[in-house]
Each structure stands twice: as structure tokens, then as C-alpha cells.
Write an enzyme that holds these catalytic residues in place. Structure first.
Site, short mmCIF file in Angstrom:
data_model
loop_
_atom_site.label_atom_id
_atom_site.label_comp_id
_atom_site.label_asym_id
_atom_site.label_seq_id
_atom_site.Cartn_x
_atom_site.Cartn_y
_atom_site.Cartn_z
N THR A 63 0.46 -1.58 0.00
CA THR A 63 0.25 0.14 0.15
C THR A 63 0.78 0.71 -0.12
O THR A 63 2.28 1.16 -0.06
CB THR A 63 -1.05 -0.64 1.47
OG1 THR A 63 -1.84 1.02 1.63
CG2 THR A 63 -0.50 -0.03 2.59
N LYS A 67 3.71 1.38 -3.92
CA LYS A 67 3.13 0.95 -5.09
C LYS A 67 4.18 1.06 -6.40
O LYS A 67 4.16 -0.15 -6.83
CB LYS A 67 1.73 1.01 -5.30
CG LYS A 67 0.89 0.84 -4.48
CD LYS A 67 -0.53 1.09 -4.56
CE LYS A 67 -1.98 0.62 -3.79
NZ LYS A 67 -2.66 0.96 -3.90
N GLY A 131 -2.55 7.95 -9.60
CA GLY A 131 -2.19 6.45 -9.40
C GLY A 131 -3.25 5.15 -8.97
O GLY A 131 -3.47 4.81 -9.53
N MET A 225 -13.35 6.35 -3.74
CA MET A 225 -12.86 5.26 -3.75
C MET A 225 -12.00 5.75 -2.49
O MET A 225 -11.59 4.77 -1.97
CB MET A 225 -11.05 5.65 -4.55
CG MET A 225 -11.40 5.00 -5.80
SD MET A 225 -10.29 4.26 -6.45
CE MET A 225 -10.49 4.53 -8.16
N GLY A 248 -15.20 3.39 -0.47
CA GLY A 248 -15.07 2.41 -1.53
C GLY A 248 -14.13 1.69 -0.54
O GLY A 248 -12.92 0.50 -0.05
#
Ligand code: ATR
Length: 285
Positions: A63, A67, A131, A225, A248
Site C-alpha cells: 500500500t 506501489k 495512481g 474510492m 471504497g
């Protein structure tokens, strides 16, 4: 045989729900595995992964903020990781580090299975071109939506993203994504979308997006999200009648389930995990 070992790497990592989620999955499916949270120093991700492999680690989630580094560290990458430009799931097998990305699959599964919102044939507006947005573009396109518009504060970033994905073979996707800046979005008075996804980080800073409520078509799903907080995007969407708002959390659980499936070949029951997580959250209130 020793219990199989998995973990999530991040910095910070104390807040991560992944150990709880994977413990629920493992109990449900009777898998003999342990899953822990491991803090990696900001300048020591690769060394922390190497130590974990030496400890017998079989796989890991990755995480923030690692990433992209995980993407570079992987010796093999799946097509969805290549498309995302980031890796959230690592498998350590036969001396290889296999990088995958389950975020987009997690979003699509949450939409389809938990929210009853099949992206096929829908007009989708994706807010953001960082991202988080990049990670979900290919899985959304593969669902054959009617439209996918990527809107970003910095319009050029959305343009670049769209150019990259427009190169995909026409046999894989039925439409080419479109791009615009937020300034253009405010002028789109006649446009309506069935699914609006906030993939910007504005929820973290409580920033209000310059999106008009007229963008939401009747019956639209407004998807944030982030999870665990009511963001200005969610507040704005709630003010519109006939718009369903989701955060999310479902995506988090579904991307974890997809990683679990990659590692163990078993699909856990995510509905049961979501109910258990909600019950745990209430206990701690
Ligand atoms: P993440 O990994 O969370 O996607 P990121 O790659 O830094 O993080 O991307 C952050 C996204 O949120 C970008 O789309 C960014 O827009 P810019 O490309 O214009 O920077 C968007 N974002 C961040 N702060 C914002 C703000 N105050 N208003 C609008 N968009 C914002």
C-alpha cells in the site's frame, strides 16, 4: 508444514484493515495462513521485502507509498499490473517476485456484486488522473461501458492517460476513453453520467471538487474510492435526489479477496467479511 506467511507493506501501516480482512477470509475458507502488517522504512522497501522472503513469506500486499516501487521490484508482472503502472499484490514463487494489481478488479466486483451497478453500457466519469485512477482504467474499459471520460485538475495528465489507453487493441475494448480538465467539466451542462468515480485525493484534504450536481444522471452511482470518512464529493452527491453514494470499503475488501484468490486459489465470501467488518467498527465506536 509451517503456517504460510503473508503481510501488507506500507508506511504508515498501523491503520491497515488488511490483517483483519485476511484473517476473516482465512477462517472462512479454512486456509492455514498468517497475515501481518509490516512497516517498511521509506528508504528501505526492497530490503524489507527481501527480509520477508527470507523469513519464508509467500506473498504480500503493498500500500501507500510503495506501489510504484513494488512495480519496479517485480521480476514478472501481470497485464493488469502493467496497465496500472503499480503493484498491490506480490507473490514469491520459485525465486521470482510476481507483481499483480487487484485494485481495478476490486472496484469492478464491488460495483457489480455489492452495488448492483454493472459498468457495461454505462456512461462513466472518472475524476482524477493519478495512481488511483490509472489502476482502474483497464478493468473498467474491459467491462465495455458506453463512455469513459477521465477528468483531472491538470488536464494534460488526463490527456496523457487517455493516449496510453487508446493504444489498446480494439478487440479488447469497445470504446476509446476521453479526457478533459475540470474547467471543461464545469461547462458540460448537458452531459449526464450513470457512474461518477472520485479517484482524486481531495477527500483527504476536504477539498470540494468543481463538479456540478447536474452531471449525475437519475439513478447514478457516486463512488468515492476512499473509505472511513464522509468526503465533500459524497456530501455533494447526497444532495442530489436519486443518486446512490458508496465509499471504497467494498473495493478494499474485494481487492483483498482478489489477492487472496491469486495466492490461495479460493474465493472468499466478501459479503460476510463486509458484515463482520461493519460489526467490528460498531464495537469500537
Ligand atoms: P493517488 O495515488 O491517490 O492517485 P496521486 O497520484 O498523487 O495520488 O494523484 C492525486 C490525484 O488527485 C490527481 O488526479 C490530482 O490532480 P492533479 O493531477 O491535478 O494534481 C488530484 N488532486 C489532488 N488534490 C486536488 C485538488 N485540490 N483539487 C483537484 N484535484 C486534486
Amino acid at each position: 508444514m509451517p503456517t504460510d506467511l503473508y503481510c501488507v507493506f506500507g508506511n504508515p501501516i498501523g491503520h491497515s484493515k488488511s490483517p483483519k480482512i485476511h484473517a476473516l477470509f482465512a477462517a472462512q475458507t479454512a486456509q492455514d495462513m498468517r497475515y501481518e502488517a509490516r512497516l517498511a522504512p521509506l528508504d528501505g522497501f526492497a530490503a524489507t521485502v527481501a527480509r520477508f522472503i527470507a523469513d519464508g513469506g509467500r506473498g504480500a500486499n503493498v500500500t501507500v507509498p510503495f506501489k510504484e516501487e513494488a512495480f519496479r521490484l517485480a521480476t514478472q508482472r501481470t497485464p493488469r499490473a502493467e496497465a496500472a503502472g503499480a503493484v498491490n499484490t506480490l507473490s514469491f514463487t520459485d525465486g521470482q517476485i510476481v507483481g499483480d494489481n487487484t485494485d481495478g478488479a476490486g472496484l469492478v466486483r464491488d460495483l457489480k456484486h455489492n452495488l448492483g451497478c454493472n459498468p457495461a453500457g454505462r456512461r462513466i466519469l472518472l475524476l482524477g488522473a493519478g495512481g488511483a485512477a490509472r489502476g482502474v482504467i483497464l478493468p473498467l474499459l474491459l467491462e465495455q461501458p458506453a463512455r469513459l471520460v477521465i477528468a483531472n485538475r491538470t488536464a494534460e495528465k488526463a490527456v496523457r492517460l487517455v493516449q496510453e489507453f487508446a493504444r489498446l487493441p480494439a478487440c479488447a475494448i469497445s470504446i476509446k476513453p476521453e479526457s478533459c480538465g475540470f474547467d471543461a467539466l464545469t461547462n458540460l451542462t448537458k452531459e449526464r453520467f450513470d457512474l461518477v468515480i472520485n479517484a482524486t485525493s481531495t477527500g483527504l484534504t476536504n477539498t470540494v471538487l468543481p463538479t456540478s450536481t447536474s452531471l449525475f444522471a437519475p439513478g447514478c452511482v457516486a463512488y468515492e474510492m476512499l473509505y472511513g470518512r464522509e468526503t465533500p464529493f459524497m456530501e455533494q452527491a447526497r444532495s442530489v435526489l436519486d443518486v446512490r453514494v458508496a465509499d471504497g470499503l467494498g473495493m478494499l475488501v474485494e481487492q483483498a479477496a482478489e489477492a487472496f484468490f491469486v495466492w490461495r486459489g479460493v474465493r472468499p465470501n466478501t459479503q460476510a467479511a463486509l458484515i463482520a467488518l461493519a460489526a467490528l467498527a460498531e464495537l469500537h465506536q
